[in-house]
Structures are given as C-alpha cells and as structure tokens.
Design a protein around this motif. Structure first.
Motif, mmCIF file in Angstrom:
data_model
loop_
_atom_site.group_PDB
_atom_site.id
_atom_site.type_symbol
_atom_site.label_atom_id
_atom_site.label_comp_id
_atom_site.label_asym_id
_atom_site.label_seq_id
_atom_site.Cartn_x
_atom_site.Cartn_y
_atom_site.Cartn_z
ATOM 1 N N TRP A 4 -19.137 4.739 11.848
ATOM 2 C CA TRP A 4 -17.973 4.123 11.215
ATOM 3 C C TRP A 4 -18.399 3.292 10.001
ATOM 4 O O TRP A 4 -19.389 2.568 10.047
ATOM 5 C CB TRP A 4 -17.240 3.237 12.220
ATOM 6 C CG TRP A 4 -16.049 2.548 11.612
ATOM 7 C CD1 TRP A 4 -16.003 1.288 11.086
ATOM 8 C CD2 TRP A 4 -14.751 3.105 11.421
ATOM 9 N NE1 TRP A 4 -14.751 1.013 10.592
ATOM 10 C CE2 TRP A 4 -13.961 2.114 10.780
ATOM 11 C CE3 TRP A 4 -14.177 4.348 11.732
ATOM 12 C CZ2 TRP A 4 -12.618 2.332 10.456
ATOM 13 C CZ3 TRP A 4 -12.846 4.555 11.404
ATOM 14 C CH2 TRP A 4 -12.081 3.561 10.778
ATOM 15 N N LYS A 25 -5.304 7.714 6.194
ATOM 16 C CA LYS A 25 -6.123 6.502 6.122
ATOM 17 C C LYS A 25 -6.389 5.971 7.529
ATOM 18 O O LYS A 25 -5.467 5.876 8.344
ATOM 19 C CB LYS A 25 -5.409 5.431 5.295
ATOM 20 C CG LYS A 25 -5.100 5.852 3.860
ATOM 21 C CD LYS A 25 -4.296 4.773 3.146
ATOM 22 C CE LYS A 25 -3.942 5.196 1.723
ATOM 23 N NZ LYS A 25 -3.153 4.146 1.015
ATOM 24 N N TYR A 84 1.056 1.748 9.104
ATOM 25 C CA TYR A 84 -0.061 2.041 9.992
ATOM 26 C C TYR A 84 0.403 1.919 11.435
ATOM 27 O O TYR A 84 1.209 1.047 11.764
ATOM 28 C CB TYR A 84 -1.227 1.073 9.763
ATOM 29 C CG TYR A 84 -1.963 1.301 8.473
ATOM 30 C CD1 TYR A 84 -3.099 2.104 8.426
ATOM 31 C CD2 TYR A 84 -1.534 0.699 7.290
ATOM 32 C CE1 TYR A 84 -3.789 2.318 7.247
ATOM 33 C CE2 TYR A 84 -2.215 0.906 6.104
ATOM 34 C CZ TYR A 84 -3.342 1.713 6.088
ATOM 35 O OH TYR A 84 -4.016 1.925 4.916
ATOM 36 N N GLY A 141 -11.685 8.888 14.497
ATOM 37 C CA GLY A 141 -12.118 7.529 14.190
ATOM 38 C C GLY A 141 -12.857 6.892 15.354
ATOM 39 O O GLY A 141 -13.911 6.258 15.176
ATOM 40 N N THR A 168 -11.203 7.128 4.638
ATOM 41 C CA THR A 168 -10.154 7.969 4.068
ATOM 42 C C THR A 168 -10.509 9.423 4.349
ATOM 43 O O THR A 168 -11.610 9.874 4.035
ATOM 44 C CB THR A 168 -10.012 7.744 2.551
ATOM 45 O OG1 THR A 168 -9.654 6.384 2.315
ATOM 46 C CG2 THR A 168 -8.925 8.649 1.973
ATOM 47 N N GLU A 198 0.811 -1.228 0.000
ATOM 48 C CA GLU A 198 0.000 0.000 0.000
ATOM 49 C C GLU A 198 0.839 1.271 0.000
ATOM 50 O O GLU A 198 0.296 2.370 -0.020
ATOM 51 C CB GLU A 198 -0.900 0.043 1.244
ATOM 52 C CG GLU A 198 -2.064 -0.905 1.243
ATOM 53 C CD GLU A 198 -2.998 -0.630 2.418
ATOM 54 O OE1 GLU A 198 -3.396 0.548 2.603
ATOM 55 O OE2 GLU A 198 -3.307 -1.577 3.145
ATOM 56 N N SER A 250 -16.537 0.740 6.676
ATOM 57 C CA SER A 250 -15.539 -0.334 6.648
ATOM 58 C C SER A 250 -14.111 0.203 6.778
ATOM 59 O O SER A 250 -13.313 -0.299 7.547
ATOM 60 C CB SER A 250 -15.679 -1.155 5.376
ATOM 61 O OG SER A 250 -15.549 -0.326 4.234
ATOM 62 N N ASN A 251 -13.758 1.182 5.999
ATOM 63 C CA ASN A 251 -12.488 1.903 6.105
ATOM 64 C C ASN A 251 -12.785 3.368 5.850
ATOM 65 O O ASN A 251 -13.745 3.700 5.158
ATOM 66 C CB ASN A 251 -11.453 1.403 5.093
ATOM 67 C CG ASN A 251 -10.939 0.014 5.438
ATOM 68 O OD1 ASN A 251 -10.618 -0.276 6.588
ATOM 69 N ND2 ASN A 251 -10.864 -0.853 4.437
ATOM 70 N N ARG A 277 -8.121 2.674 9.675
ATOM 71 C CA ARG A 277 -8.623 1.305 9.658
ATOM 72 C C ARG A 277 -9.051 0.929 11.074
ATOM 73 O O ARG A 277 -8.611 1.537 12.051
ATOM 74 C CB ARG A 277 -7.543 0.324 9.174
ATOM 75 C CG ARG A 277 -6.959 0.660 7.797
ATOM 76 C CD ARG A 277 -7.966 0.417 6.702
ATOM 77 N NE ARG A 277 -7.393 0.640 5.376
ATOM 78 C CZ ARG A 277 -7.507 1.752 4.683
ATOM 79 N NH1 ARG A 277 -8.160 2.782 5.217
ATOM 80 N NH2 ARG A 277 -6.981 1.877 3.482
ATOM 81 N N LYS A 278 -9.878 -0.083 11.186
ATOM 82 C CA LYS A 278 -10.319 -0.571 12.494
ATOM 83 C C LYS A 278 -9.964 -2.038 12.618
ATOM 84 O O LYS A 278 -10.177 -2.815 11.685
ATOM 85 C CB LYS A 278 -11.826 -0.380 12.660
ATOM 86 C CG LYS A 278 -12.368 -0.836 14.010
ATOM 87 C CD LYS A 278 -13.874 -0.577 14.135
ATOM 88 C CE LYS A 278 -14.680 -1.524 13.288
ATOM 89 N NZ LYS A 278 -16.144 -1.437 13.566
#
Length: 296
Positions: free
Chosen positions: A247, A266, A122, A238, A252, A118, A249-250, A268-269
C-alpha cells in the motif's frame, strides 16, 4: 402498472470514460417494492446496466439493495457510487453533510461526501476476510484462457472478501491484462466451483502516469462477463495491497479494457479503532432520468 422514479447513471466517470452503468430506483420506504419486482426490473435491464440499486432513505442516511439480472447482490460498489453521488448532489441539505450512514446486507458503512472539493463520494468498504485459494496457477490460467507465463508468479494469488468474494490475480504486463478475453461460461463455472463472486486481475504497469495499477474485473456469476469499473473488487484489491505490504499513501486505479481511456477508481485508507479500512470513491454521470413502468 407500477411506476418508480428511475435513473441510469454511469459510475466512476466524469464524462470522458465510459464508466460502469447502474440503474437507480428511488423509493420512500422499503415496503414500496417487493423482492419479485426488484428482481424483475434488474432482469428487464440486463445488457443495459450491470446492476440496479434500490435506494430507501432512513433517519441517518440511506439503505441500498442491489440486484443483477440473475440474483440479489450482497454489495455493489459502482451502483453505490452512482446512487449516492446523484442522491447527495441533487439535495442541498445532504450536500452540506460530510458523512452519512449507509446500510447494506454486509452491515452499516459510512459515506464521505467530497463532492465540493474532489467531485467524488467515498464509501467505506466492508471489513475484509482473507480466504484460502485452492487453485493452482495452471488452473487459474486455464479459466482465464491465457498461458501460465502471463501470470506474475512472484505475486500472491488470494481471495479477499470486501463485500464480494474476489479472486485476485497478478499479471506480468499491461498487455497481458488488456489482452484477456476469458470465455464467459467457463469462467462462470470456475467461479461457482470455488465459491468466488468475481475475478480481479491487475498489473502495476499502467497507461496513465497518475495511476498505480491497471485492473480488470470479471463477474460472469452475475450474468455478464466484465465489470468495467468496480468499488467492491478494487476495495478487496486495496486490502490485498495492505496485507502484502504494497500500500502507498493513496491509490488511483485505472480499470477496464480500454488502454487509453480507462475508468478511474480512487482508493483511500483510514484508521479505525479496530483496523485499517479502505474507502473507494469517484464521480458519476446521469444519462437517463424518468419513470420506470413495471407492467403486469
């Protein structure tokens, strides 16, 4: 004279956006530098970078300490991304590792290496604390120097600590978000009065179709008005989205005052044994590489 390995690295950019500048000082051992020297380097770099990260390798990963021109910072997301992206990308052994440990004042966190797939690293944000907000809408609007009608009154105002105590405020439109020009000293006094580190404003209206939110983050407590790309503030955001059932899925996020060329963060969870945790990530670009000489 003391000499330290130094880089100026812009976080959350691959080159087109401006990113957020961080100073990164690389050391072998924590005892190689004093607190006074770290604070002085950050003070000398005021206006050139937002914060300075001091990196010390440890057996299973790395320890980071952060300083602004004003004080030590408990946790700094963009400086973490800048230092870790460069440190991992520059070392073939580290680049093959998918996870590393990160030690900061807030505790032990995990770094996830996604550089090869990517072009990003992270960082797991600290566990959140949800704190009471005692300000009225008029008081918040006054501190931001906007009309109260610019606030999205249906959205909750909250303080979330995900490394930094972050006041989160929803605005009614992208134009309201981009038009903010709060007075630095007045906003600083406002933050100090409520024990808040930073103020994040957001709008679900975005310029880029690939983004879900536009944010801007103000940090006058640390000696400058705006943080143009931030990990800690957006991580708090977030957790705010999770807490309020928003929330996806992802996520940005486009951040900063530039409408058409924002910085990209970005989120993420992931599920852990105790709770959902936010990861923030991005890439970085090294602008300057050399030695930092500290005289006197």
């Amino acid at each position: 004279m003391q000499k330290f390995s130094f880089k100026k690295i812009d976080a959350f950019t691959g080159g087109q956006a401006t990113g957020n500048p961080a100073g990164c000082v690389y050391l072998q051992h924590e005892q190689d530098i004093t607190v006074a020297a770290m604070q002085r380097i950050a003070w000398e770099l005021k206006g050139f970078v937002s914060e300075v990260a001091f990196l010390f390798p440890v057996a299973d990963g790395v320890r980071l300490k952060y300083y602004s021109s004003e004080c030590e910072v408990e946790f700094c997301g963009h400086a973490s991304i800048a230092a870790l992206y460069d440190w991992i990308r520059s070392n073939e052994t580290l680049r093959r590792q998918k996870e590393l440990s990160l030690y900061v004042n807030a505790g032990k966190l995990t770094v996830f290496n996604h550089i090869d797939d990517e072009d990003a690293v992270y960082v797991m944000a600290p566990e959140p604390q949800f704190l009471a907000c005692g300000w009225s809408a008029d008081e918040i609007a006054g501190a931001l120097a906007i009309d109260p009608s610019a606030l999205a009154v249906a959205a909750p105002v909250q303080i979330v600590n995900a490394g930094l105590r972050t006041l989160i405020v929803s605005l009614a439109s992208l134009d309201a978000c981009l038009g903010l020009k709060p007075p630095q000293e007045a906003l600083r006094q406002f933050c100090l009065s409520g024990d808040v580190d930073i103020v994040l404003v957001y709008s679900p209206e975005t310029y880029l179709q690939s983004s879900q939110y536009r944010t801007r983050v103000f940090a006058p407590k640390f000696g400058y008005l705006e943080d143009t790309a931030t990990g800690s503030g957006n991580s708090a955001f977030g957790y705010y989205l999770i807490q309020n059932g928003r929330w996806t899925s992802n996520v940005t996020i486009e951040q900063g005052p530039s409408k058409m060329v924002p910085n990209i963060v970005k989120l993420r969870k992931i599920h852990t044994a105790t709770a959902d945790r936010i990861l923030f990530g991005g890439s970085a670009l090294t602008r300057i590489c050399g030695d930092y000489c500290l005289h006197g």
